[in-house]
Write a protein that holds these residues in place. Sequence first.
Motif, mmCIF file in Angstrom:
data_model
loop_
_atom_site.group_PDB
_atom_site.id
_atom_site.type_symbol
_atom_site.label_atom_id
_atom_site.label_comp_id
_atom_site.label_asym_id
_atom_site.label_seq_id
_atom_site.Cartn_x
_atom_site.Cartn_y
_atom_site.Cartn_z
ATOM 1 N N ALA A 105 45.762 41.064 52.794
ATOM 2 C CA ALA A 105 44.336 40.821 53.045
ATOM 3 C C ALA A 105 43.560 41.194 51.784
ATOM 4 N N LYS A 106 43.634 40.347 50.766
ATOM 5 C CA LYS A 106 43.072 40.651 49.447
ATOM 6 C C LYS A 106 41.593 41.030 49.483
ATOM 7 N N ASP A 107 40.848 40.448 50.389
ATOM 8 C CA ASP A 107 39.411 40.711 50.435
ATOM 9 C C ASP A 107 39.039 41.973 51.210
ATOM 10 N N ASP A 108 40.016 42.660 51.752
ATOM 11 C CA ASP A 108 39.760 43.881 52.511
ATOM 12 C C ASP A 108 39.583 45.036 51.522
ATOM 13 N N THR A 109 38.343 45.445 51.330
ATOM 14 C CA THR A 109 38.061 46.490 50.335
ATOM 15 C C THR A 109 38.673 47.838 50.719
ATOM 16 N N ALA A 110 38.810 48.104 52.012
ATOM 17 C CA ALA A 110 39.428 49.367 52.426
ATOM 18 C C ALA A 110 40.889 49.410 52.000
ATOM 19 N N LEU A 111 41.596 48.275 52.103
ATOM 20 C CA LEU A 111 43.003 48.227 51.685
ATOM 21 C C LEU A 111 43.119 48.332 50.165
ATOM 22 N N ALA A 112 42.186 47.704 49.457
ATOM 23 C CA ALA A 112 42.175 47.813 47.997
ATOM 24 C C ALA A 112 41.939 49.266 47.581
ATOM 25 N N THR A 113 41.001 49.915 48.235
ATOM 26 C CA THR A 113 40.695 51.320 47.934
ATOM 27 C C THR A 113 41.873 52.215 48.280
ATOM 28 N N ALA A 114 42.540 51.937 49.382
ATOM 29 C CA ALA A 114 43.710 52.736 49.766
ATOM 30 C C ALA A 114 44.797 52.626 48.707
#
Length: 136
Positions: A105-114
Motif C-alpha cells: 500500500a504505497k500511499d499509506d503514510t503510516a506504513l511508510a513511516t513504520a
Amino acid sequence: KGKPSDLATMMIGGLIELGFAQAIHGHYALAGVGQSFRSGAMGVPSVQLAARDMERNFGRMIAAYTALAGQDEFKGQLAGFFTGLSDLCGRAQGTSAALVKWSEAKDDTALATAFETSLEGYRKAVAEFARVNRGG
C-alpha cells in the motif's frame, strides 16, 4: 598473544567481520530499496521480491548466530558478539517485513513511516554495535 592464530580463530574472526559487514550492507540495501520504491524507480514486484528475500535471509542468519551464541565454547565475549549479530539481524528482518507491508500500500503514510522508523532503529543499532564492539 604472541602466537599465530590457528585456523579456527581465523575463521571465527572472519565470521565476525563478515557479520558486521552484512549488518552495514543490509542497512544500505534496505535504505536503497526503500528510496527506490518511494521515488518510483522500483516497482512493487521488485520491491517485494527484494524485501521478502532479505526477510527470509535475515531469519536464517538469526538462527545461525543464535546457535553460535549458545555454544559452550563461545561463552563470554564471543557469545556476546554472536548475540549482538543475531539482534541486528532481527532488526533487519523486522525492517524488511515493514518494507513488504509498505509495498502492499504505497500511499499509506503510516506504513511508510513504520518502515522509516524501523530503518532508523536498525541504523542506530548498527552504529551502537560498532561503537561497543569495534571502537567505532
